[in-house]
Every structure is written in C-alpha cells, then in structure tokens.
Design a protein around this motif. Structure first.
Motif, PDB file in Angstrom:
ATOM      1  N   LEU A  72     -20.687  -2.045  45.876  1.00  0.00           N
ATOM      2  CA  LEU A  72     -19.415  -1.627  45.293  1.00  0.00           C
ATOM      3  C   LEU A  72     -18.268  -1.803  46.282  1.00  0.00           C
ATOM      4  O   LEU A  72     -17.151  -2.180  45.897  1.00  0.00           O
ATOM      5  N   SER A 108     -17.279  -5.472  46.353  1.00  0.00           N
ATOM      6  CA  SER A 108     -17.017  -6.113  45.064  1.00  0.00           C
ATOM      7  C   SER A 108     -15.660  -5.689  44.529  1.00  0.00           C
ATOM      8  O   SER A 108     -15.217  -4.560  44.737  1.00  0.00           O
ATOM      9  N   ASN A 109     -15.024  -6.596  43.843  1.00  0.00           N
ATOM     10  CA  ASN A 109     -13.754  -6.329  43.174  1.00  0.00           C
ATOM     11  C   ASN A 109     -13.845  -6.843  41.740  1.00  0.00           C
ATOM     12  O   ASN A 109     -14.766  -7.561  41.380  1.00  0.00           O
ATOM     13  N   SER A 160     -13.187  -6.225  37.319  1.00  0.00           N
ATOM     14  CA  SER A 160     -13.418  -5.258  36.249  1.00  0.00           C
ATOM     15  C   SER A 160     -14.856  -4.777  36.198  1.00  0.00           C
ATOM     16  O   SER A 160     -15.119  -3.614  35.887  1.00  0.00           O
ATOM     17  N   ALA A 170     -17.035  -4.396  38.704  1.00  0.00           N
ATOM     18  CA  ALA A 170     -17.246  -3.393  39.748  1.00  0.00           C
ATOM     19  C   ALA A 170     -16.551  -2.084  39.388  1.00  0.00           C
ATOM     20  O   ALA A 170     -17.081  -1.001  39.653  1.00  0.00           O
ATOM     21  N   THR A 171     -15.380  -2.166  38.773  1.00  0.00           N
ATOM     22  CA  THR A 171     -14.658  -0.961  38.370  1.00  0.00           C
ATOM     23  C   THR A 171     -15.438  -0.172  37.327  1.00  0.00           C
ATOM     24  O   THR A 171     -15.535   1.059  37.394  1.00  0.00           O
ATOM     25  N   VAL A 172     -16.010  -0.884  36.367  1.00  0.00           N
ATOM     26  CA  VAL A 172     -16.794  -0.220  35.321  1.00  0.00           C
ATOM     27  C   VAL A 172     -18.042   0.417  35.917  1.00  0.00           C
ATOM     28  O   VAL A 172     -18.386   1.568  35.602  1.00  0.00           O
ATOM     29  N   ARG A 192     -18.510   1.407  38.983  1.00  0.00           N
ATOM     30  CA  ARG A 192     -18.100   2.553  39.807  1.00  0.00           C
ATOM     31  C   ARG A 192     -17.805   3.762  38.928  1.00  0.00           C
ATOM     32  O   ARG A 192     -18.167   4.890  39.261  1.00  0.00           O
ATOM     33  N   ALA A 193     -17.146   3.529  37.805  1.00  0.00           N
ATOM     34  CA  ALA A 193     -16.838   4.637  36.889  1.00  0.00           C
ATOM     35  C   ALA A 193     -18.110   5.240  36.311  1.00  0.00           C
ATOM     36  O   ALA A 193     -18.248   6.464  36.218  1.00  0.00           O
ATOM     37  N   ARG A 242     -15.985   0.721  53.239  1.00  0.00           N
ATOM     38  CA  ARG A 242     -14.671   0.097  53.077  1.00  0.00           C
ATOM     39  C   ARG A 242     -13.867   0.131  54.377  1.00  0.00           C
ATOM     40  O   ARG A 242     -12.978  -0.698  54.568  1.00  0.00           O
TER      41      ARG A 242
END
Length: 253
Positions: A64, A67-68, A70, A72-74, A76-77, A144
């Motif tokens: 995570l 990664s960048n 959408s 990865a965002t999903v 992570r959520a 990060r």
C-alpha cells in the motif's frame, strides 16, 4: 489546561479500577481454573493473532505504501473498515464468510471437515480480523517515511526485491514494526464483540478474559473488577517490557 484534562480523563478510570480492586480476593481468583484458562487463552490467542497480523499485514502495508491510484485507495479503505466497524458486526461478517454456511466456510467444512466458529481457532480469526488494520496503518506510515535510496542501493548491488525488503527495509524500520505488532496484540487482547459473536463464550474453550469479565459483571461486580485488574496488569507489564526494546532500537540508530 486541555492537556491536563485529557490526562486526568485517561488516567482516572484506571486509577479507580486499582483503588476499587478487591486485592484480598486476587489470590483465590488466580487460583480459579476457569480464570487461569481464560487468561492463558487470551495471551495465546492475542499473541498468535499479532503474529499473523505481522506475517500478512507487513507485506500488505509495504504494498500500500508503494502503490498509488484508485485500486490502492479502495484496498486501503477496505482494510481500515474493521477499525470503525462495530465489533459485533465484524463477528457477523466473519460468520458470513467462515461460518458453516459461509461463502468460504461451507466448502471448507464439506471438503475437509474444518469448522472455525465456536472454536479456539475462531477466537484467533476474530482477533486477527480486528487487530491487523492497526498494524497495517502504523507500518504503512513508517514505510512512507523510508528513504527509497536504501532499497535502490541494495538493488544496484544485485539484491532482489524480496531480499532487499527482508534484509534492508525491515531492519531499518524494526521499532515501527514492533510498535505496530504491539498495537495489534493489545487490540487482540481486549477484543470482545467479534469474538463472542464468531467464537462464542464457552468456558475453558473460547472464553477469553474480556468475556470472563463480562460474565462476572452480571453476577459479581467485585470479581469483574478483580479480573479487569489482572488484565490491566498483564497489559502494562508486556507493553512496558516491549517499550524498552523500542527505545533500545531507536537509540541504536
């Protein structure tokens, strides 16, 4: 002033627990086989859940952090949902997935005769489900902040991604990884809702200390206070001991 209020708010309930504790009853409670079994099961399951969280959660946090987009965002959520999901709802979700009639639990039960609900393994699964997000978020933040130059330098020397991760990245972030693992352990040790829903509350089999405290609160509040104090003391001893390791690790950098 706000800092003082916050400190008092957090410390006062713990102090009240210590003051109200029936100290004379502690030896007899510790000698109760059911209490001893609940404490043993709590420590064993919480430690196993923390280990599983570290085993699978650290690579997920690394992915995570690197990664960048959408997807990865999903992901992570979705990973963070157990943090805000009511624990009982988490238990129902686990039953829907791993129960005897669950999406995965049903074929596993039919093919291999393995059922997770209402077993000690079910306790571990429930605790891992609620504890792993704490580790993932903590470790992702540490990843990060890591300078990519270390891994890139290892790659120029011929190290593969997995070797660089194990031998370069992990040692550099050891204190943060330990902190995330301890957070997961502490969360697993105190887990109640998902555990009682998915694994039940069978004394000597799936009854952990939080469940024992809940039952004691209904019939003997003093016993509940004493059991809570035992759990508090165990948590303090482990966290203080591990914090010494964090400071040692940070001081060696």
């Amino acid at each position: 002033m706000p800092a003082t209020v916050a400190a008092i708010f957090l410390i006062l309930p713990l102090l009240a627990l210590v003051i109200r504790a029936p100290w004379r009853a502690l030896p007899s409670l510790l000698g109760d086989p059911l209490v001893g079994e609940a404490l043993r099961l709590s420590l064993l399951c919480a430690t196993t859940a923390a280990g599983l969280s570290a085993l699978f959660g650290i690579p997920l946090a690394w992915l995570l952090a690197r990664s960048n987009g959408s997807v990865a965002t999903v992901i992570r959520a979705l990973v963070t949902i157990p943090l805000v999901l009511p624990p009982v709802v988490g238990g129902v979700a686990l039953l829907s997935a791993f129960g005897r009639r669950g999406l995965l639990g049903r074929p596993v039960d039919e093919l291999f005769g393995i059922a997770l609900p209402f077993t000690p393994l079910g306790v571990i699964v429930a605790e891992t489900f609620v504890a792993m997000p704490f580790l993932v978020l903590t470790v992702e933040g540490a990843f990060r902040t890591l300078d990519d130059g270390y891994a890139e330098a290892a790659a120029t020397l011929g190290a593969g991604p997995w070797f660089a991760f194990r031998r370069v990245v992990v040692p550099l972030l050891a204190p943060a990884l330990m902190a995330g693992t301890v957070l997961a352990w502490a969360r697993a040790l105190g887990e109640f809702g998902a555990t009682i829903t998915f694994a039940g509350n069978s004394p000597g089999r799936t009854q952990t200390m939080p469940l024992a405290v809940y039952l004691a609160m209904e019939r003997d509040p003093d016993a509940a206070v004493a059991l809570s104090l035992i759990l508090l003391l165990v948590s303090i001893v482990v966290l203080v001991a591990l914090r010494g390791r964090w400071l040692t690790g940070l001081g060696g950098r």
